[in-house]
Design a protein around this motif. Structure first.
Motif, PDB file in Angstrom:
ATOM      1  N   UNK A   5      -4.856   9.033  -2.024  1.00 16.78           N
ATOM      2  CA  UNK A   5      -4.886   7.976  -1.010  1.00 16.78           C
ATOM      3  C   UNK A   5      -6.137   7.132  -1.155  1.00 16.78           C
ATOM      4  N   UNK A   6      -7.274   7.768  -1.430  1.00 16.26           N
ATOM      5  CA  UNK A   6      -8.516   7.025  -1.638  1.00 16.26           C
ATOM      6  C   UNK A   6      -8.368   6.078  -2.822  1.00 16.26           C
ATOM      7  N   UNK A   7      -7.765   6.554  -3.908  1.00 15.64           N
ATOM      8  CA  UNK A   7      -7.552   5.704  -5.084  1.00 15.64           C
ATOM      9  C   UNK A   7      -6.601   4.553  -4.768  1.00 15.64           C
TER      10      UNK A   7
ATOM     11  N   UNK B 198      -6.163   3.117  -1.787  1.00 14.47           N
ATOM     12  CA  UNK B 198      -6.891   2.138  -0.968  1.00 14.47           C
ATOM     13  C   UNK B 198      -7.774   1.269  -1.856  1.00 14.47           C
ATOM     14  N   UNK B 199      -8.434   1.898  -2.809  1.00 11.03           N
ATOM     15  CA  UNK B 199      -9.274   1.138  -3.743  1.00 11.03           C
ATOM     16  C   UNK B 199      -8.425   0.158  -4.546  1.00 11.03           C
ATOM     17  N   UNK B 200      -7.258   0.598  -5.025  1.00 15.20           N
ATOM     18  CA  UNK B 200      -6.371  -0.283  -5.789  1.00 15.20           C
ATOM     19  C   UNK B 200      -5.900  -1.461  -4.938  1.00 15.20           C
ATOM     20  N   UNK B 201      -5.447  -1.163  -3.746  1.00 14.24           N
ATOM     21  CA  UNK B 201      -4.867  -2.196  -2.896  1.00 14.24           C
ATOM     22  C   UNK B 201      -5.905  -3.167  -2.352  1.00 14.24           C
ATOM     23  N   UNK B 202      -7.101  -2.658  -2.075  1.00  5.49           N
ATOM     24  CA  UNK B 202      -8.130  -3.487  -1.458  1.00  5.49           C
ATOM     25  C   UNK B 202      -9.094  -4.093  -2.473  1.00  5.49           C
ATOM     26  N   UNK B 203      -9.083  -3.555  -3.690  1.00  3.07           N
ATOM     27  CA  UNK B 203      -9.920  -4.110  -4.737  1.00  3.07           C
ATOM     28  C   UNK B 203     -11.391  -3.755  -4.633  1.00  3.07           C
ATOM     29  N   UNK B 204     -11.719  -2.776  -3.833  1.00  2.00           N
ATOM     30  CA  UNK B 204     -13.108  -2.344  -3.714  1.00  2.00           C
ATOM     31  C   UNK B 204     -13.152  -0.870  -3.393  1.00  2.00           C
ATOM     32  N   UNK B 205     -14.267  -0.212  -3.744  1.00  2.22           N
ATOM     33  CA  UNK B 205     -14.345   1.225  -3.442  1.00  2.22           C
ATOM     34  C   UNK B 205     -14.149   1.480  -1.956  1.00  2.22           C
ATOM     35  N   UNK B 206     -13.430   2.531  -1.667  1.00  4.76           N
ATOM     36  CA  UNK B 206     -13.079   2.851  -0.289  1.00  4.76           C
ATOM     37  C   UNK B 206     -14.090   3.787   0.352  1.00  4.76           C
ATOM     38  N   UNK B 207     -14.438   3.504   1.599  1.00  7.63           N
ATOM     39  CA  UNK B 207     -15.268   4.424   2.362  1.00  7.63           C
ATOM     40  C   UNK B 207     -14.522   5.734   2.560  1.00  7.63           C
ATOM     41  N   UNK B 208     -13.206   5.673   2.420  1.00  5.03           N
ATOM     42  CA  UNK B 208     -12.359   6.847   2.536  1.00  5.03           C
ATOM     43  C   UNK B 208     -12.702   7.871   1.451  1.00  5.03           C
TER      44      UNK B 208
ATOM     45  N   UNK C  73       0.856  -1.167   0.000  1.00  5.21           N
ATOM     46  CA  UNK C  73       0.000   0.000   0.000  1.00  5.21           C
ATOM     47  C   UNK C  73       0.900   1.227   0.000  1.00  5.21           C
ATOM     48  N   UNK C  74       0.750   2.074  -1.024  1.00  5.36           N
ATOM     49  CA  UNK C  74       1.501   3.318  -1.078  1.00  5.36           C
ATOM     50  C   UNK C  74       0.727   4.382  -0.313  1.00  5.36           C
TER      51      UNK C  74
END
Length: 98
Positions: free
Chosen positions: A75-77, A79-89, A66-67
């Motif tokens: 950062x939101x993008x 989190x979405x990339x790393x977690x594979x789902x849209x972020x609540x962030x 996670x960068x």
């Protein structure tokens, strides 16, 4: 990032039984600024702080990473990339200025 000037492997105290983890990530320069001010000095007179991107990269035991970004939308993008789902962030990112 603060890069130690110690020439031996180990903590700046000279202990060689522990490994130096490398440069120090400074995510809250205001704390360092306050410490300098407490002794009548200015941070900017002693250190040059430069932004880096990413701020740091976290590596996990499963091989993922996670960068960590200082820009809220970036950062939101990430989190979405790393977690594979849209972020609540993203809700926070949508209401703040980058």
């Amino acid at each position: 990032m603060l890069f130690p000037t110690v020439l031996v492997c180990g903590a700046p105290s000279g202990r060689t039984d522990t490994l130096d983890n490398g440069p120090t990530v400074l995510t809250m320069p205001s704390l360092i600024r306050e410490a300098f001010a407490a002794v009548g000095e200015e941070l900017e007179q002693r250190l040059t702080l430069l932004p880096v991107s990413p701020a740091y990269r976290a590596h996990y035991s499963d091989g993922s990473s996670l960068d960590v970004r200082t820009d809220t939308r970036a950062m939101a993008a990430e989190i979405e990339r790393a977690c594979g789902l849209p972020s609540a962030f993203q809700n926070v990112a949508a209401t703040t200025t980058a």
